[in-house]
Every structure is written in C-alpha cells, then in structure tokens.
Design a protein around this motif. Sequence first.
Motif, PDB file in Angstrom:
ATOM      1  N   UNK A  43       2.424  13.828   0.055  1.00 32.57           N
ATOM      2  CA  UNK A  43       3.320  13.056   1.101  1.00 32.57           C
ATOM      3  C   UNK A  43       3.603  14.249   1.980  1.00 32.57           C
ATOM      4  N   UNK A  44       3.555  15.216   2.335  1.00 27.19           N
ATOM      5  CA  UNK A  44       3.690  15.895   3.534  1.00 27.19           C
ATOM      6  C   UNK A  44       2.163  15.754   3.988  1.00 27.19           C
ATOM      7  N   UNK A  45       1.415  15.362   2.852  1.00 31.11           N
ATOM      8  CA  UNK A  45      -0.348  15.676   4.459  1.00 31.11           C
ATOM      9  C   UNK A  45      -0.506  13.690   4.669  1.00 31.11           C
ATOM     10  N   UNK A  46      -0.313  12.947   3.455  1.00 25.87           N
ATOM     11  CA  UNK A  46      -0.848  12.039   3.704  1.00 25.87           C
ATOM     12  C   UNK A  46       0.213  11.163   4.824  1.00 25.87           C
ATOM     13  N   UNK A  47       1.641  11.278   4.010  1.00 26.20           N
ATOM     14  CA  UNK A  47       2.808  10.861   4.705  1.00 26.20           C
ATOM     15  C   UNK A  47       3.865  10.682   5.652  1.00 26.20           C
ATOM     16  N   UNK A  48       2.840  11.494   6.529  1.00 31.28           N
ATOM     17  CA  UNK A  48       3.794  12.305   7.801  1.00 31.28           C
ATOM     18  C   UNK A  48       4.239  11.470   8.794  1.00 31.28           C
ATOM     19  N   UNK A  49       4.632  11.360   9.242  1.00 32.24           N
ATOM     20  CA  UNK A  49       5.490  10.296  10.668  1.00 32.24           C
ATOM     21  C   UNK A  49       4.796  10.727  11.658  1.00 32.24           C
ATOM     22  N   UNK A  50       3.723  12.018  11.707  1.00 24.79           N
ATOM     23  CA  UNK A  50       2.565  11.843  12.936  1.00 24.79           C
ATOM     24  C   UNK A  50       1.264  11.214  11.834  1.00 24.79           C
ATOM     25  N   UNK A  51       1.131  10.097  10.897  1.00 21.96           N
ATOM     26  CA  UNK A  51       0.325   9.340  10.795  1.00 21.96           C
ATOM     27  C   UNK A  51       0.665   8.519  10.687  1.00 21.96           C
ATOM     28  N   UNK A  52       1.603   7.786  12.041  1.00 20.37           N
ATOM     29  CA  UNK A  52       2.031   6.754  12.027  1.00 20.37           C
ATOM     30  C   UNK A  52       0.965   5.745  13.133  1.00 20.37           C
ATOM     31  N   UNK A  76       6.770   4.681   4.527  1.00 22.00           N
ATOM     32  CA  UNK A  76       7.770   5.140   4.362  1.00 22.00           C
ATOM     33  C   UNK A  76       8.023   4.858   2.993  1.00 22.00           C
ATOM     34  N   UNK A  77       6.937   3.397   2.543  1.00 23.22           N
ATOM     35  CA  UNK A  77       6.900   2.589   1.254  1.00 23.22           C
ATOM     36  C   UNK A  77       6.205   3.464   0.484  1.00 23.22           C
ATOM     37  N   UNK A  78       4.754   4.116   1.019  1.00 20.89           N
ATOM     38  CA  UNK A  78       3.880   4.774   0.733  1.00 20.89           C
ATOM     39  C   UNK A  78       4.906   6.157   0.007  1.00 20.89           C
ATOM     40  N   UNK A  79       5.111   6.242   0.795  1.00 14.80           N
ATOM     41  CA  UNK A  79       6.310   7.804   0.562  1.00 14.80           C
ATOM     42  C   UNK A  79       6.602   7.588  -0.373  1.00 14.80           C
ATOM     43  N   UNK A  80       8.291   6.008  -0.488  1.00 13.59           N
ATOM     44  CA  UNK A  80       9.039   6.065  -1.804  1.00 13.59           C
ATOM     45  C   UNK A  80       7.912   6.330  -3.430  1.00 13.59           C
ATOM     46  N   UNK A  81       6.899   5.755  -2.859  1.00  9.69           N
ATOM     47  CA  UNK A  81       6.099   5.605  -4.088  1.00  9.69           C
ATOM     48  C   UNK A  81       5.642   6.368  -5.180  1.00  9.69           C
ATOM     49  N   UNK A  82       5.135   7.064  -4.074  1.00 10.86           N
ATOM     50  CA  UNK A  82       4.917   8.767  -4.509  1.00 10.86           C
ATOM     51  C   UNK A  82       5.637   9.446  -5.177  1.00 10.86           C
TER      52      UNK A  82
END
Length: 220
Positions: A43-52, A76-82
């Motif tokens: 979550x920290x590396x792949x789904x950070x807000x900077x990845x928008x 946010x949806x991918x982050x919730x799955x993790x």
Amino acid sequence: MLDALPIILEPSGKAKRYARSTRVWHWLNLLIICGSLGTVLVNSLLFDHAQRTFVRSELANAGANVSDKQAAAVLHGLEDQVWAFHIYFGYALTVLFLFRLIAEFFLSAEQRIFPKLKRAYQNFWVLKKYRITARHELLVKGLYLVFYFLLLIMTLTGLLLAFQEQTGLSKDVNHSIKEFHGFSMYLILGFILLHIAGVILAERKDEKGMVSDMIGGGDA
C-alpha cells in the motif's frame, strides 16, 4: 477442544529444548507478521496518492479519460482490497497470540518463560553463579516479554480498528489508535531484526544449531 491441547502441545518422545507448540507458533508467527508487513509495504509503494498521475496516464493510454478524483477512487479501491488481507493477517495473529498464551500452561517448568526468567534472575542477583550467562539469559527473556507485550498491543489496537464501527469510538480516537498501531508495528520489526542478528551471532559463537533446534526441537 481444550482436552486435546496436551496431545497437540506436549512434545513426544525424548524431552526437547523447544516444545512443538513453541516451534509451530514461532514459524507461523513469523509468516503472519511478514505477510502483514507486506500488505503495508504494498500500500505504501503502489497505492500512494502520488500514483494518481500514473493511473490516469495508464488509463489514458488504454483509451479512457478519467479525472484526478476518479483515479484516486481507483487507488482507494485497490488499497481497500490490500487492507482486507491485512485485517485477515491481524485475525490470524490474534489467534496465534491466544494459542501461545494457552500453550504456556501446558509446557514444562523448564520451558515456560517466567520460570526461565526467575532462574536467570536468581543466578545473576542471588546465587551470582555464571553471571555472564545469567545476564544474557535475563536480557533475552526480558526482550521476549517486551515482544509479547507489543504483540498484545498490536492485536488489541488492530481489533479496535477492525471493529471501529461497532465500538463507536470517535474519529480522533480511532486515528490515535491507528498511529499507535503503526508505531508498535515498527517496534516489532525492530525486535525481529534484533532477534535475527542475535541468532546469527549466537550461531557463530557458542550456541550453534539454534535454528535447527527451533525446527526439530533440539535436546533439552
């Protein structure tokens, strides 16, 4: 179920340095903690807000034109799955922690942590025999107690976060719990690194075979 615990927990045959229950708990606990830390890392590396921007760019290349808000919703949806997997790892960690507490009552006096700590304390402060060895044992068992306390904090704060809707705690309180939960995780990670370093040093010096003993039990 409790009637079957002595059969599951007690080592069979010749007495072992480490009981079967301790060995099973040790390796499963390591896997669960690594899995939990892995979800945090993802979550920290792949789904950070900077990845928008990256998400918008990839979707644009695929022919979809999305806004920054829509890209954030995807992340946010991918982050919730993790995080769902993180919660499952937390449930498993809680079950293992309870298992370790119950298993302690079925171990022999030589294998329980508090009698070991008491013997090390007596050897160091009272009898003054083998003070260097006793000091090392006292330090190691003391660190284990700190580790168990951190696990207790991790499981309790994790459960509070997982059931925050049911607890009815305020948003500020839940935020503080989350911060404390994350801080405890870093302390546990530090303990694991310290533990690995200690095992490597012990293997190179006077306690060879510690890893194999934790797998096979070793001789008492």
